[in-house]
Design a protein around this motif. Structure first.
Motif, PDB file in Angstrom:
ATOM      1  N   PRO A  22       0.811  -1.230   0.000  1.00 11.19           N
ATOM      2  CA  PRO A  22       0.000   0.000   0.000  1.00 11.19           C
ATOM      3  C   PRO A  22       0.844   1.280   0.000  1.00 11.19           C
ATOM      4  CG  PRO A  22      -0.846  -1.579   1.613  1.00 11.19           C
ATOM      5  CD  PRO A  22       0.468  -2.129   1.124  1.00 11.19           C
ATOM      6  N   GLY A  23       2.004   1.237   0.647  1.00  7.73           N
ATOM      7  CA  GLY A  23       2.809   2.450   0.771  1.00  7.73           C
ATOM      8  C   GLY A  23       4.105   2.383  -0.016  1.00  7.73           C
ATOM      9  N   HIS A  24       4.090   1.681  -1.111  1.00  5.44           N
ATOM     10  CA  HIS A  24       5.315   1.578  -1.909  1.00  5.44           C
ATOM     11  C   HIS A  24       5.610   2.929  -2.567  1.00  5.44           C
ATOM     12  CE1 HIS A  24       8.395   0.170  -4.577  1.00  5.44           C
ATOM     13  NE2 HIS A  24       8.248  -1.085  -4.183  1.00  5.44           N
ATOM     14  N   ILE A  25       6.876   3.327  -2.536  1.00  4.65           N
ATOM     15  CA  ILE A  25       7.258   4.567  -3.213  1.00  4.65           C
ATOM     16  C   ILE A  25       8.307   4.283  -4.283  1.00  4.65           C
ATOM     17  CG2 ILE A  25       6.754   6.114  -1.297  1.00  4.65           C
ATOM     18  CD1 ILE A  25       9.869   6.155  -0.785  1.00  4.65           C
ATOM     19  N   THR A  26       8.373   5.202  -5.239  1.00  5.09           N
ATOM     20  CA  THR A  26       9.476   5.262  -6.184  1.00  5.09           C
ATOM     21  C   THR A  26      10.205   6.566  -5.910  1.00  5.09           C
ATOM     22  OG1 THR A  26       8.447   3.906  -7.891  1.00  5.09           O
ATOM     23  CG2 THR A  26      10.000   5.581  -8.651  1.00  5.09           C
ATOM     24  N   LEU A  27      11.530   6.517  -5.964  1.00  7.28           N
ATOM     25  CA  LEU A  27      12.329   7.724  -5.771  1.00  7.28           C
ATOM     26  C   LEU A  27      12.842   8.180  -7.124  1.00  7.28           C
ATOM     27  CD1 LEU A  27      14.210   6.403  -2.651  1.00  7.28           C
ATOM     28  CD2 LEU A  27      12.622   8.334  -2.664  1.00  7.28           C
ATOM     29  N   LEU A  28      12.493   9.405  -7.484  1.00  7.76           N
ATOM     30  CA  LEU A  28      12.904   9.950  -8.780  1.00  7.76           C
ATOM     31  C   LEU A  28      14.004  10.970  -8.590  1.00  7.76           C
ATOM     32  CD1 LEU A  28       9.509  10.758 -10.561  1.00  7.76           C
ATOM     33  CD2 LEU A  28      10.963   8.733 -10.843  1.00  7.76           C
ATOM     34  N   THR A  29      14.988  10.900  -9.468  1.00  3.54           N
ATOM     35  CA  THR A  29      16.004  11.936  -9.516  1.00  3.54           C
ATOM     36  C   THR A  29      16.386  12.100 -10.971  1.00  3.54           C
ATOM     37  OG1 THR A  29      18.115  12.676  -8.600  1.00  3.54           O
ATOM     38  CG2 THR A  29      17.897  10.323  -9.042  1.00  3.54           C
ATOM     39  N   ALA A  30      17.200  13.088 -11.296  1.00  3.89           N
ATOM     40  CA  ALA A  30      17.494  13.379 -12.699  1.00  3.89           C
ATOM     41  C   ALA A  30      17.937  12.117 -13.442  1.00  3.89           C
ATOM     42  CB  ALA A  30      18.584  14.440 -12.790  1.00  3.89           C
ATOM     43  N   GLY A  31      17.118  11.650 -14.370  1.00  6.97           N
ATOM     44  CA  GLY A  31      17.491  10.542 -15.247  1.00  6.97           C
ATOM     45  C   GLY A  31      17.409   9.158 -14.639  1.00  6.97           C
ATOM     46  N   ALA A  32      16.917   9.044 -13.404  1.00  6.30           N
ATOM     47  CA  ALA A  32      16.881   7.720 -12.766  1.00  6.30           C
ATOM     48  C   ALA A  32      15.658   7.569 -11.871  1.00  6.30           C
ATOM     49  CB  ALA A  32      18.149   7.497 -11.948  1.00  6.30           C
ATOM     50  N   ALA A  33      15.212   6.305 -11.752  1.00  3.90           N
ATOM     51  CA  ALA A  33      14.087   5.984 -10.876  1.00  3.90           C
ATOM     52  C   ALA A  33      14.437   4.730 -10.076  1.00  3.90           C
ATOM     53  CB  ALA A  33      12.828   5.737 -11.708  1.00  3.90           C
ATOM     54  N   PHE A  34      14.320   4.838  -8.756  1.00  2.00           N
ATOM     55  CA  PHE A  34      14.517   3.684  -7.877  1.00  2.00           C
ATOM     56  C   PHE A  34      13.126   3.142  -7.574  1.00  2.00           C
ATOM     57  CE2 PHE A  34      18.101   6.481  -7.467  1.00  2.00           C
ATOM     58  CZ  PHE A  34      19.183   5.611  -7.499  1.00  2.00           C
ATOM     59  N   VAL A  35      12.816   1.995  -8.172  1.00  3.51           N
ATOM     60  CA  VAL A  35      11.420   1.557  -8.228  1.00  3.51           C
ATOM     61  C   VAL A  35      11.086   0.409  -7.278  1.00  3.51           C
ATOM     62  CG1 VAL A  35      11.209   2.327 -10.628  1.00  3.51           C
ATOM     63  CG2 VAL A  35      11.825  -0.054 -10.148  1.00  3.51           C
ATOM     64  N   GLY A  36      12.060  -0.057  -6.492  1.00  2.16           N
ATOM     65  CA  GLY A  36      11.766  -1.146  -5.556  1.00  2.16           C
ATOM     66  C   GLY A  36      11.167  -2.337  -6.256  1.00  2.16           C
ATOM     67  N   ASP A  37      10.070  -2.856  -5.715  1.00  2.84           N
ATOM     68  CA  ASP A  37       9.453  -4.058  -6.291  1.00  2.84           C
ATOM     69  C   ASP A  37       8.213  -3.739  -7.130  1.00  2.84           C
ATOM     70  OD1 ASP A  37      11.427  -5.445  -5.033  1.00  2.84           O
ATOM     71  OD2 ASP A  37      10.139  -6.480  -3.592  1.00  2.84           O
ATOM     72  N   VAL A  38       8.205  -2.560  -7.771  1.00  5.32           N
ATOM     73  CA  VAL A  38       7.091  -2.227  -8.658  1.00  5.32           C
ATOM     74  C   VAL A  38       7.340  -2.803 -10.046  1.00  5.32           C
ATOM     75  CG1 VAL A  38       5.873  -0.334  -9.808  1.00  5.32           C
ATOM     76  CG2 VAL A  38       6.441  -0.159  -7.380  1.00  5.32           C
ATOM     77  N   LEU A  39       8.531  -2.542 -10.572  1.00  3.05           N
ATOM     78  CA  LEU A  39       8.862  -2.910 -11.950  1.00  3.05           C
ATOM     79  C   LEU A  39      10.264  -3.515 -11.982  1.00  3.05           C
ATOM     80  CD1 LEU A  39       8.118  -2.623 -15.045  1.00  3.05           C
ATOM     81  CD2 LEU A  39       9.271  -0.400 -14.948  1.00  3.05           C
ATOM     82  N   PHE A  40      10.414  -4.601 -12.728  1.00  2.00           N
ATOM     83  CA  PHE A  40      11.723  -5.231 -12.900  1.00  2.00           C
ATOM     84  C   PHE A  40      12.043  -5.302 -14.391  1.00  2.00           C
ATOM     85  CE2 PHE A  40       9.737  -7.455  -9.210  1.00  2.00           C
ATOM     86  CZ  PHE A  40      10.563  -6.937  -8.221  1.00  2.00           C
ATOM     87  N   ALA A  41      13.297  -5.606 -14.721  1.00  2.00           N
ATOM     88  CA  ALA A  41      13.641  -5.889 -16.109  1.00  2.00           C
ATOM     89  C   ALA A  41      12.829  -7.116 -16.516  1.00  2.00           C
ATOM     90  CB  ALA A  41      15.136  -6.167 -16.238  1.00  2.00           C
ATOM     91  N   GLN A  42      11.931  -6.941 -17.459  1.00  2.00           N
ATOM     92  CA  GLN A  42      11.086  -8.030 -17.968  1.00  2.00           C
ATOM     93  C   GLN A  42      10.104  -8.585 -16.937  1.00  2.00           C
ATOM     94  OE1 GLN A  42      11.741  -9.691 -21.247  1.00  2.00           O
ATOM     95  NE2 GLN A  42      12.911  -7.854 -21.675  1.00  2.00           N
ATOM     96  N   TYR A  77      16.259   1.484 -11.552  1.00  4.45           N
ATOM     97  CA  TYR A  77      16.991   0.668 -10.587  1.00  4.45           C
ATOM     98  C   TYR A  77      15.976  -0.115  -9.756  1.00  4.45           C
ATOM     99  CZ  TYR A  77      21.110   3.532 -11.639  1.00  4.45           C
ATOM    100  OH  TYR A  77      22.156   4.174 -12.266  1.00  4.45           O
ATOM    101  N   PRO A  78      15.807  -1.408 -10.052  1.00  2.00           N
ATOM    102  CA  PRO A  78      14.784  -2.185  -9.356  1.00  2.00           C
ATOM    103  C   PRO A  78      15.301  -2.816  -8.058  1.00  2.00           C
ATOM    104  CG  PRO A  78      15.669  -3.483 -11.147  1.00  2.00           C
ATOM    105  CD  PRO A  78      16.467  -2.194 -11.105  1.00  2.00           C
ATOM    106  N   GLY A  79      14.360  -3.346  -7.286  1.00  2.00           N
ATOM    107  CA  GLY A  79      14.682  -3.964  -6.006  1.00  2.00           C
ATOM    108  C   GLY A  79      15.347  -5.326  -6.119  1.00  2.00           C
ATOM    109  N   HIS A  80      15.235  -5.937  -7.275  1.00  2.00           N
ATOM    110  CA  HIS A  80      15.885  -7.230  -7.530  1.00  2.00           C
ATOM    111  C   HIS A  80      16.276  -7.258  -9.009  1.00  2.00           C
ATOM    112  CE1 HIS A  80      14.280  -8.818  -3.672  1.00  2.00           C
ATOM    113  NE2 HIS A  80      13.219  -8.087  -3.996  1.00  2.00           N
ATOM    114  N   GLY A  81      17.398  -7.897  -9.309  1.00  2.00           N
ATOM    115  CA  GLY A  81      17.786  -8.089 -10.705  1.00  2.00           C
ATOM    116  C   GLY A  81      18.464  -6.856 -11.296  1.00  2.00           C
ATOM    117  N   PRO A  82      18.758  -6.959 -12.600  1.00  2.00           N
ATOM    118  CA  PRO A  82      19.562  -5.908 -13.244  1.00  2.00           C
ATOM    119  C   PRO A  82      18.801  -4.608 -13.467  1.00  2.00           C
ATOM    120  CG  PRO A  82      18.827  -7.515 -14.860  1.00  2.00           C
ATOM    121  CD  PRO A  82      18.389  -8.044 -13.522  1.00  2.00           C
TER     122      PRO A  82
END
Ligand SMILES: [Zn+2]
Ligand SMILES: [Zn+2]
Length: 205
Positions: A133-153, A186-191
């Motif tokens: 429920p409280g998942h966040i993404t951290l945005l900065t210039a040109g990058a997103a730290f997305v945790g476990d929302v989105l992964f490569a594939q 930059y995801p929470g798991h994987g490349p």
């Protein structure tokens, strides 16, 4: 900005050390285990850590938060809606690892559009629920730290209590796919990947 990826814990979680090189200030994102490894990276980089930020409250993203805080005196930040996960673990990981909850009490409760300043870097908080429920993404210039929302594939699991597939897809569609194609993910798991690569190749989208 320099980003160091450290793979930590039983579930191979990506912990990121985000460094403002001009000011030697840093943030640690998702210290999910292996505190000595994280502290050694901080020490080698020679930086002062201002914030420990958890993209969400699952144990594999927060397990080393207290140890990293004890050594750095950094403030621990998490979205307010994931605070219940710190005392009531829906993943079963706490039992599996024999961990007593809560591991820490957050210093900062985050909300949509909050900003964390780390030297000359601004980490902008956007709320991307669905995995939790409280998942966040951290945005900065040109990058997103997305945790476990989105992964490569891939995309995050939504089968834990509090998860929602509909919410997750809406978060991805309205908050992530609206970012520039060149944005590094930059995801929470994987490349790491990019928004453009996932837009074109991710079979879930
Ligand atoms: Zn998770
Ligand atoms: Zn995870």
């Amino acid at each position: 900005m320099q980003v160091q990826q450290l793979v930590v814990g039983e579930l191979s979680t990506n912990c990121y050390l985000v460094v403002s090189e001009d000011t030697n200030r840093a943030a640690v994102i998702d210290p999910g285990g292996d505190a000595p490894l994280i502290l050694s990276a901080i020490h080698k980089a020679g930086v002062t850590v201002d914030y420990i930020v958890d993209t969400h409250g699952h144990l594999d993203h927060v397990l080393a938060a207290a140890d990293v805080q004890a050594a750095t005196k950094a403030k621990i930040a998490i979205h307010k809606l994931d605070v219940p996960l710190l005392t009531n673990d829906p993943t079963g990981l706490a039992d599996w690892l024999g961990v007593k909850l809560p591991i820490f009490v957050p210093d900062l409760l985050l909300d949509e559009e909050d900003e964390l300043r780390v030297g000359d870097i601004t980490l902008r908080v956007i709320h991307t629920p669905g995995h939790t429920p409280g998942h966040i993404t951290l945005l900065t210039a040109g990058a997103a730290f997305v945790g476990d929302v989105l992964f490569a594939q891939g995309i995050g699991r939504t089968d834990f209590p509090g998860g929602s597939y509909q919410q997750l897809m809406e978060s991805i569609r309205t908050r992530l796919l609206t970012l520039d194609d060149a944005t590094i993910v930059y995801p929470g798991h994987g490349p790491a990947t990019t928004i453009g690569a996932e837009r074109r190749q991710n079979p879930w989208l």
